[in-house]
Scaffold this motif. Structure first.
Motif, PDB file in Angstrom:
ATOM      1  N   PRO A  32       0.814  -1.214   0.000  1.00 40.07           N
ATOM      2  CA  PRO A  32       0.000   0.000   0.000  1.00 40.07           C
ATOM      3  C   PRO A  32       0.850   1.269   0.000  1.00 40.07           C
ATOM      4  O   PRO A  32       1.883   1.341   0.660  1.00 40.07           O
ATOM      5  N   ARG A  34       0.291   5.667  -0.088  1.00 37.29           N
ATOM      6  CA  ARG A  34      -0.613   6.813   0.000  1.00 37.29           C
ATOM      7  C   ARG A  34      -0.413   7.713  -1.217  1.00 37.29           C
ATOM      8  O   ARG A  34       0.680   8.172  -1.492  1.00 37.29           O
ATOM      9  N   ASN A  81      -8.010   2.209  -1.281  1.00 40.95           N
ATOM     10  CA  ASN A  81      -8.701   2.399  -0.019  1.00 40.95           C
ATOM     11  C   ASN A  81      -8.965   3.894   0.045  1.00 40.95           C
ATOM     12  O   ASN A  81      -8.024   4.690   0.073  1.00 40.95           O
ATOM     13  N   THR A  83     -10.848   7.131   1.929  1.00 42.76           N
ATOM     14  CA  THR A  83     -11.342   7.501   3.252  1.00 42.76           C
ATOM     15  C   THR A  83     -11.864   8.931   3.262  1.00 42.76           C
ATOM     16  O   THR A  83     -11.174   9.852   2.799  1.00 42.76           O
ATOM     17  N   PRO A 117     -13.551   4.662   5.870  1.00 39.92           N
ATOM     18  CA  PRO A 117     -12.839   4.140   4.702  1.00 39.92           C
ATOM     19  C   PRO A 117     -13.670   3.096   3.960  1.00 39.92           C
ATOM     20  O   PRO A 117     -14.624   2.551   4.508  1.00 39.92           O
ATOM     21  N   ASN A 118     -13.280   2.817   2.711  1.00 35.27           N
ATOM     22  CA  ASN A 118     -13.875   1.710   1.971  1.00 35.27           C
ATOM     23  C   ASN A 118     -12.938   1.333   0.832  1.00 35.27           C
ATOM     24  O   ASN A 118     -12.245   2.183   0.277  1.00 35.27           O
ATOM     25  N   ALA A 119     -12.941   0.049   0.486  1.00 44.42           N
ATOM     26  CA  ALA A 119     -12.165  -0.437  -0.650  1.00 44.42           C
ATOM     27  C   ALA A 119     -12.925  -0.126  -1.934  1.00 44.42           C
ATOM     28  O   ALA A 119     -14.148  -0.277  -1.989  1.00 44.42           O
ATOM     29  N   ASP A 143      -5.299   5.535  -0.679  1.00 40.59           N
ATOM     30  CA  ASP A 143      -4.151   4.630  -0.726  1.00 40.59           C
ATOM     31  C   ASP A 143      -4.381   3.633  -1.847  1.00 40.59           C
ATOM     32  O   ASP A 143      -5.506   3.165  -2.040  1.00 40.59           O
ATOM     33  N   SER A 145      -3.471  -0.178  -3.390  1.00 42.76           N
ATOM     34  CA  SER A 145      -2.979  -1.469  -2.917  1.00 42.76           C
ATOM     35  C   SER A 145      -2.908  -2.506  -4.029  1.00 42.76           C
ATOM     36  O   SER A 145      -2.552  -3.656  -3.784  1.00 42.76           O
TER      37      SER A 145
END
Length: 151
Positions: A32, A34, A81, A83, A117-119, A143, A145
């Motif tokens: 991950p 940012r 991710n 947020t 947050p959420n994917a 972020d 991933s």
């Protein structure tokens, strides 16, 4: 099929945000990194897109993802991710490919003052960017991933 379970009676909405075609290279995971943090004093993987302040209600942040955080320049999609941080009122974030119309869906739903947050699996749009629209004024963190290769 997917299964959705709830502990109490509730209305349920399911939005499809993407898929990986059979026979493709699939999702390539990354450590991950940012890519965006609008909060003061924040840091990102490359020092870009940080500490820009609250994104205004109805605002759209055009975030370059291609070529950052080990995402190839020709990636078709990215696993993020996303947020919402301390929104001013209840609302939502919508993530979509820049250069396309804002979809009538949400990826992150929030109430005032929350950190949620959420994917999100998002198609990469024009200029190697994804757009993040916020309903209410809020800080935003993103972020990466993983990515889906162009093939």
């Amino acid at each position: 099929k997917v299964c959705v379970r709830t502990h109490a009676a509730a209305h349920i909405i399911v939005d499809v945000s993407g898929y990986v075609p059979a026979g493709s290279d699939g999702l390539s995971p990354l450590t991950p990194a940012r890519l965006l943090d609008t909060r003061s004093g924040s840091a990102t993987v490359d020092g870009l897109h940080r500490a820009g302040g609250v994104v205004a209600a109805g605002g759209v942040y055009e975030l370059p993802v291609a070529g950052r955080g080990k995402v190839p320049g020709d990636a078709a999609a990215v696993m993020l991710n996303v947020t919402a941080v301390l929104p001013a009122e209840a609302g939502h974030l919508t993530v979509y490919p820049c250069g396309e119309s804002v979809p009538n869906t949400s990826n992150v739903n929030y109430s005032a003052g929350q950190v949620v947050p959420n994917a999100v699996l998002a198609k990469v749009g024009a200029g190697g960017k994804v757009c993040v629209r916020t309903h209410a004024a809020a800080h935003i963190i993103v972020d990466v991933s993983g990515y889906v290769p162009a093939s």
